[in-house]
Design a protein around this motif. Structure first.
Motif, PDB file in Angstrom:
ATOM      1  N   PHE A 165      47.970 -24.570  36.670  1.00 26.35           N
ATOM      2  CA  PHE A 165      46.730 -24.645  35.900  1.00 26.35           C
ATOM      3  C   PHE A 165      46.958 -24.041  34.529  1.00 26.35           C
ATOM      4  O   PHE A 165      47.491 -22.931  34.406  1.00 26.35           O
ATOM      5  CB  PHE A 165      45.633 -23.883  36.645  1.00 26.35           C
ATOM      6  N   ASP A 204      48.782 -29.580  35.811  1.00 30.89           N
ATOM      7  CA  ASP A 204      48.126 -30.010  37.044  1.00 30.89           C
ATOM      8  C   ASP A 204      49.079 -30.814  37.928  1.00 30.89           C
ATOM      9  O   ASP A 204      49.146 -30.609  39.143  1.00 30.89           O
ATOM     10  CB  ASP A 204      46.891 -30.840  36.698  1.00 30.89           C
ATOM     11  N   GLN A 215      47.606 -29.661  29.815  1.00 33.74           N
ATOM     12  CA  GLN A 215      46.749 -29.443  30.977  1.00 33.74           C
ATOM     13  C   GLN A 215      47.111 -30.403  32.113  1.00 33.74           C
ATOM     14  O   GLN A 215      47.225 -29.999  33.277  1.00 33.74           O
ATOM     15  CB  GLN A 215      45.285 -29.637  30.591  1.00 33.74           C
ATOM     16  N   LYS A 222      46.745 -23.212  40.503  1.00 34.49           N
ATOM     17  CA  LYS A 222      45.697 -24.221  40.390  1.00 34.49           C
ATOM     18  C   LYS A 222      44.497 -23.798  41.236  1.00 34.49           C
ATOM     19  O   LYS A 222      44.655 -23.460  42.419  1.00 34.49           O
ATOM     20  CB  LYS A 222      46.225 -25.577  40.865  1.00 34.49           C
TER      21      LYS A 222
END
Length: 468
Positions: free
Chosen positions: A132, A127, A123, A220
């Protein structure tokens, strides 16, 4: 040749092939490799093998296959159904050393990772790269992506992004005999024959050991809106779900429902902040709604207007919208308080079932009544992700030296069969649900599973006595 002699010979070969640091025996077996989160008693595997790469996994499997020694793949060991437990005479194949982000392909919007990599690491890497990874579980810091895929994990955002298998484009796996099947595909469209990755996703390590994964990344989010709504009845919750799907469209990312029994404990005993403090209306349900968008300036007013319309039309009697990150976290804190239930109900029995959405409330009412009648004194709470058909149940008999799990199982899973549901929505089968598989799968389906198992693992050494 005796079993003892066979085991000794196999261990010597494993030591020669992988080295002493990769093979732990006897008192050197770490406590973490003796159990998972199923609540069962610790086990005593004959050895823990910790390969550093795919070649090491293949070598370990070849040796164990030649000697007929069972192998149990292990990831982060956060599973709740006993699927990662290796017992006497079995080798625990831990992927704890196989960690790391191999590549982020921005053009393909993919990430290639080793199977032992913790979900949270993935994760954060996504990012940092401007993407995402929507798969999210409470155990994100310790669960491994290989284990997530072996159980086809779900989580809170299934309503928008789907289960774990929808986030995987390709993978690499090692078969029972040590054969490496490399299918590290990065293309969304690839219909060249069977899509072999689906053999291994959700099969809980019984058909092969996942070693590397190509994960599909997503844009994202540029905005996040969170609201908590109260409802006078389940019909209102269904109406709200329909309105959220049509009014929010692709923004809708979570729809988390809590029945009153869960809500009451969360905001009292578990000390979650009650967003409706001062409102003493006896609501029949509560729902946390999350929407993820790409334009904060446009999305937030749209979400606010959508919710205000529901309030004005009388569909929703009360609602609270988060105005800050702290308020978002407080609203999610009510839903996430389930992770603290062990504080007030030590040793409780937890269930993860799937049901037709329209029938969930009827099931909840009947299940609660049956448990109270057949296990006098039993206390229960119900909550779940109803947008994807998943209900979680926690049952507890106060004062019992041992929780009456068999009696509880009979009610919970018996009713699941009556309602045409599934005994596992997102946690897998493992050993704890094995006897109940027939409540969710037909004899023909189970026979086909056994045919696949026999074809890929004719000696039956991969994660034996799990699932089937």
């Amino acid at each position: 040749m005796s079993t003892l002699t066979t085991s000794s010979s196999a261990l010597h070969e494993l030591l020669d092939a992988l080295g002493p640091n990769a093979v732990l025996i006897g008192g050197d077996v770490p406590a973490r490799n003796r159990n998972d989160y199923s609540g069962l008693k610790p086990t005593e595997p004959m050895a823990v093998v910790r390969p550093a790469d795919t070649a090491g996994v293949a070598a370990a499997m070849r040796i164990c296959h030649a000697h007929g020694i069972p192998v149990v793949p292990q990831g982060g060991l956060t599973g709740l159904c006993g699927g990662g437990r290796a017992g006497p005479g079995e080798v625990a194949l831990s992927l704890e050393r196989m960690v790391g982000i191999e590549e982020v392909d921005k053009a393909a919007a993919t990430m290639t990772v080793a199977a032992g990599t913790p979900l949270e690491t993935i994760q954060l890497a996504a990012d940092e790269a401007g993407f995402f990874c929507p798969l999210d579980l409470g155990a994100r810091g310790s669960c491994a992506i290989g284990g997530n895929l072996s159980t086809n994990a779900g989580g809170n955002r299934v309503i928008r992004y789907g289960m774990a298998r929808e986030m995987v484009l390709g993978l690499e796996a090692v078969l029972a005999d040590g054969t490496v099947v490399n299918s590290l595909n990065k293309m969304i469209k690839n219909n060249a024959g069977f899509d072999l990755k689906h053999l291994f996703i959700g099969s809980e390590g019984t058909l092969g050991v996942i070693t590397r994964v190509v994960i599909r990344l997503f844009p994202k989010p540029g905005s996040r809106m969170v609201a908590m709504c109260a409802a006078p009845d389940y019909a209102t919750l269904l109406t709200l779900l329909d309105k959220a799907r049509s009014g929010l469209g692709p923004l809708l990312s979570a729809f988390e429902v809590m029945w009153p029994d869960y809500w009451g404990r969360a905001v009292t005993e578990l000390r979650a902040r009650n967003p409706f403090a001062g409102d003493d209306t006896p609501y029949k349900g509560y729902v946390l709604i999350e929407a993820l968008g790409t334009d904060a300036e446009a999305d937030a007013p749209r979400f606010q207007a959508w919710l205000e319309g529901l309030l004005e039309d009388g569909i929703v009697p009360n609602a609270v919208v988060a105005q800050s990150l702290a308020e978002e976290q407080a609203l999610w804190g009510v839903r996430d308080a389930c992770g603290e239930l062990h504080q007030v109900w030590p040793g409780h029995v937890a269930y993860d079932i799937g049901l037709p959405v329209a029938d969930m409330d009827r099931y909840v009412g009947e299940c609660k009544a049956r448990l109270a009648r057949e296990v006098p004194g039993c206390e229960t709470v119900f909550y779940g992700h109803i947008g994807d058909g998943n209900v979680h149940i926690v049952a507890y008999l106060p004062g019992a030296e041992q929780q009456p799990k068999d009696a509880l199982d009979a009610v919970v899973y018996g009713l699941v069969a009556d309602y045409g549901g599934t005994v596992s929505a997102e946690h897998g089968i493992g050993t704890l649900k094995r006897q109940w598989l027939g409540h969710a799968r037909s004899p023909e389906q189970i026979d086909l599973m056994r045919t696949l198992k026999a074809a890929l693992d004719p000696k039956g050494i991969l994660n034996p006595y799990k699932v089937l």
